[in-house]
Design a protein around this motif. Structure first.
Motif, PDB file in Angstrom:
ATOM      1  N   UNK A   1       4.424  -7.745 -55.868  1.00  0.00           N
ATOM      2  CA  UNK A   1       3.964  -6.423 -56.298  1.00  0.00           C
ATOM      3  C   UNK A   1       4.832  -5.303 -55.729  1.00  0.00           C
ATOM      4  N   UNK A   2       5.661  -5.625 -54.737  1.00  0.00           N
ATOM      5  CA  UNK A   2       6.562  -4.635 -54.145  1.00  0.00           C
ATOM      6  C   UNK A   2       7.790  -4.425 -55.019  1.00  0.00           C
ATOM      7  N   UNK A   3       8.270  -3.201 -55.077  1.00  0.00           N
ATOM      8  CA  UNK A   3       9.521  -2.933 -55.777  1.00  0.00           C
ATOM      9  C   UNK A   3      10.678  -3.571 -55.024  1.00  0.00           C
ATOM     10  N   UNK A   4      11.574  -4.204 -55.753  1.00  0.00           N
ATOM     11  CA  UNK A   4      12.783  -4.744 -55.148  1.00  0.00           C
ATOM     12  C   UNK A   4      12.711  -6.194 -54.719  1.00  0.00           C
ATOM     13  N   UNK A   5      11.563  -6.833 -54.830  1.00  0.00           N
ATOM     14  CA  UNK A   5      11.446  -8.247 -54.449  1.00  0.00           C
ATOM     15  C   UNK A   5      11.893  -9.119 -55.614  1.00  0.00           C
ATOM     16  N   UNK A   6      12.874  -9.997 -55.364  1.00  0.00           N
ATOM     17  CA  UNK A   6      13.404 -10.855 -56.425  1.00  0.00           C
ATOM     18  C   UNK A   6      13.032 -12.314 -56.262  1.00  0.00           C
ATOM     19  N   UNK A   7      12.725 -12.737 -55.040  1.00  0.00           N
ATOM     20  CA  UNK A   7      12.379 -14.139 -54.829  1.00  0.00           C
ATOM     21  C   UNK A   7      11.469 -14.284 -53.612  1.00  0.00           C
ATOM     22  N   UNK A   8      10.449 -15.131 -53.741  1.00  0.00           N
ATOM     23  CA  UNK A   8       9.562 -15.462 -52.627  1.00  0.00           C
ATOM     24  C   UNK A   8       9.411 -16.976 -52.578  1.00  0.00           C
ATOM     25  N   UNK A   9       9.723 -17.575 -51.442  1.00  0.00           N
ATOM     26  CA  UNK A   9       9.575 -19.011 -51.259  1.00  0.00           C
ATOM     27  C   UNK A   9       8.701 -19.262 -50.035  1.00  0.00           C
ATOM     28  N   UNK A  10       7.547 -19.880 -50.246  1.00  0.00           N
ATOM     29  CA  UNK A  10       6.603 -20.142 -49.161  1.00  0.00           C
ATOM     30  C   UNK A  10       6.577 -21.623 -48.830  1.00  0.00           C
ATOM     31  N   UNK A  11       6.657 -21.928 -47.539  1.00  0.00           N
ATOM     32  CA  UNK A  11       6.590 -23.300 -47.054  1.00  0.00           C
ATOM     33  C   UNK A  11       5.264 -23.472 -46.324  1.00  0.00           C
TER      34      UNK A  11
ATOM     35  N   UNK B   1      13.446 -12.521 -50.582  1.00  0.00           N
ATOM     36  CA  UNK B   1      14.756 -11.985 -50.951  1.00  0.00           C
ATOM     37  C   UNK B   1      14.572 -10.754 -51.816  1.00  0.00           C
ATOM     38  N   UNK B   2      15.365  -9.729 -51.527  1.00  0.00           N
ATOM     39  CA  UNK B   2      15.279  -8.507 -52.305  1.00  0.00           C
ATOM     40  C   UNK B   2      15.792  -7.322 -51.530  1.00  0.00           C
ATOM     41  N   UNK B   3      15.344  -6.131 -51.914  1.00  0.00           N
ATOM     42  CA  UNK B   3      15.829  -4.904 -51.286  1.00  0.00           C
ATOM     43  C   UNK B   3      14.707  -4.112 -50.623  1.00  0.00           C
ATOM     44  N   UNK B   4      13.517  -4.687 -50.517  1.00  0.00           N
ATOM     45  CA  UNK B   4      12.391  -3.995 -49.884  1.00  0.00           C
ATOM     46  C   UNK B   4      12.533  -3.986 -48.365  1.00  0.00           C
ATOM     47  N   UNK B   5      12.010  -2.951 -47.735  1.00  0.00           N
ATOM     48  CA  UNK B   5      12.075  -2.833 -46.278  1.00  0.00           C
ATOM     49  C   UNK B   5      11.216  -3.917 -45.627  1.00  0.00           C
ATOM     50  N   UNK B   6      11.698  -4.512 -44.529  1.00  0.00           N
ATOM     51  CA  UNK B   6      10.894  -5.521 -43.819  1.00  0.00           C
ATOM     52  C   UNK B   6       9.510  -5.026 -43.427  1.00  0.00           C
ATOM     53  N   UNK B   7       9.403  -3.758 -43.027  1.00  0.00           N
ATOM     54  CA  UNK B   7       8.090  -3.238 -42.641  1.00  0.00           C
ATOM     55  C   UNK B   7       7.149  -3.175 -43.837  1.00  0.00           C
ATOM     56  N   UNK B   8       7.689  -2.899 -45.023  1.00  0.00           N
ATOM     57  CA  UNK B   8       6.868  -2.889 -46.233  1.00  0.00           C
ATOM     58  C   UNK B   8       6.400  -4.293 -46.578  1.00  0.00           C
ATOM     59  N   UNK B   9       7.249  -5.289 -46.318  1.00  0.00           N
ATOM     60  CA  UNK B   9       6.884  -6.681 -46.560  1.00  0.00           C
ATOM     61  C   UNK B   9       5.755  -7.096 -45.620  1.00  0.00           C
ATOM     62  N   UNK B  10       5.873  -6.711 -44.348  1.00  0.00           N
ATOM     63  CA  UNK B  10       4.816  -7.022 -43.382  1.00  0.00           C
ATOM     64  C   UNK B  10       3.498  -6.407 -43.822  1.00  0.00           C
ATOM     65  N   UNK B  11       3.530  -5.158 -44.262  1.00  0.00           N
ATOM     66  CA  UNK B  11       2.310  -4.480 -44.700  1.00  0.00           C
ATOM     67  C   UNK B  11       1.687  -5.176 -45.901  1.00  0.00           C
ATOM     68  N   UNK B  12       2.541  -5.638 -46.823  1.00  0.00           N
ATOM     69  CA  UNK B  12       2.033  -6.337 -48.005  1.00  0.00           C
ATOM     70  C   UNK B  12       1.347  -7.644 -47.616  1.00  0.00           C
ATOM     71  N   UNK B  13       1.934  -8.370 -46.686  1.00  0.00           N
ATOM     72  CA  UNK B  13       1.323  -9.625 -46.230  1.00  0.00           C
ATOM     73  C   UNK B  13       0.016  -9.339 -45.503  1.00  0.00           C
ATOM     74  N   UNK B  14       0.011  -8.312 -44.674  1.00  0.00           N
ATOM     75  CA  UNK B  14      -1.203  -7.953 -43.933  1.00  0.00           C
ATOM     76  C   UNK B  14      -2.322  -7.500 -44.869  1.00  0.00           C
TER      77      UNK B  14
END
Length: 322
Positions: free
Chosen positions: A85-95, A104-117
């Protein structure tokens, strides 16, 4: 001693005057460029009401690795949907087995953390980019302890918990993550909180000396000869009414060039380009240190404390780490 911030390993820096004299900038240079530097700061866009300002014009994708507690396929789907749902995310691989998520993408790491939280789960950044291409900086206040001497050390230093270190006089108010995405460009993901609303200037300083906090970090980093604009001026971030601010920007330097330099984020307008910064409650400072690249950090237990990465995470959050 290795310390961990969100499980990013980095060497602690307990700096004193003279340890990090990483360059020399003539006084005339900074007087000459002061007006141009302030104009540069004023022209950059800022975020409002604590929202992230995207100043990043470089759209080169990079990878980040996160540890995320997941127990089933539904967990994987929930996390993946939130990230896509974040702008700039092109690939997500979960193990699911290893409890890891590669983004993978151009989103800020802090924005990724917030999305997961936002899914009700925690997230720990394990690595960004290629080896030797990432850095981190913990930003602290120094206004309550200006006595100097060996007792004044960064909160991340091994002896920070010792009696008389002065660490109890400081508070962690921000975090900067950096990842180099090309031979000439590094992305900076900066978040601050717990400061007075207003416009703040972010800069890399000439020295990494925190003996007197921001005061001893010197002028803004010149970044070599032949430049008309100090390369250490990063831009501005607007702190909202909730005391939070965030910015994601790119800047023309390589990570290795700024390792050991100090970063300062301050609401001060005077002295921001020169060696005239003062320590106040709205000025935070830290030393830039290397952090792990993708797959560089596979430890799940800290060798210093014997605690798991999730136990370390809880301890760091209590200290105010973002």
């Amino acid at each position: 001693m290795l310390r961990y911030l969100h499980a990013i390993s980095f060497r602690s820096f307990a700096t004193t005057s003279g340890i990090f004299c990483l360059g020399f900038a003539a006084e005339s240079y900074f007087h000459r460029s002061k007006r141009e530097s302030l104009l540069y700061l004023n022209k950059h866009p800022v975020a409002t009401d604590g929202k992230m300002a995207i100043q990043n014009q470089v759209k080169t994708p990079f990878q980040t690795l996160f540890a995320v507690p997941m127990t089933c396929d539904s967990c994987v789907k929930s996390v993946s949907d939130a990230l896509y749902s974040l702008d700039g995310i092109t690939k997500v691989e979960a193990n699911l087995k290893d409890q890891l998520v590669v983004v993978e993408g151009t989103a800020a790491p802090s924005a990724i953390v917030s999305a997961i939280e936002s899914t009700g789960r925690d997230a720990i950044l394990r690595g960004s980019g290629a080896s030797n291409s990432a850095a981190v900086c913990i930003l602290e206040t120094y206004h309550r302890n200006e006595k100097g001497g060996e007792a004044l050390v960064p909160a991340s230093a091994p002896d920070a918990a010792t009696e008389g270190s002065g660490v109890s006089d400081r508070e962690v108010r921000g975090l900067a993550r950096m990842v180099q995405v090309s031979p000439t460009t590094t992305l900076v993901d900066l978040t601050i909180r717990g400061v007075t609303p207003g416009t703040y200037s972010a800069s890399i300083r000439e020295y990494g000396d925190l003996k007197f906090g921001a005061t001893s970090t010197g002028p803004v980093w010149a970044g070599g000869s032949g430049t008309t604009q100090p390369r250490g001026i990063l831009g501005t971030v607007q702190v909202g009414k909730d005391g939070r601010g965030a910015v994601f920007l790119d800047h023309p330097f390589q990570v290795w060039e700024v390792i050991g330099h100090a970063m300062v984020v301050s609401s001060q307008q005077d002295g921001i380009t020169e060696a005239k910064l003062k320590n106040d409650e709205n000025t935070v400072v830290g030393v830039i240190a290397r952090s792990a690249g993708m797959w560089d950090n596979d430890k799940t237990v800290c060798s210093c404390t014997g605690k798991t990465l999730w136990e370390e995470r809880k301890d760091e959050v209590k200290k105010g780490m973002i």
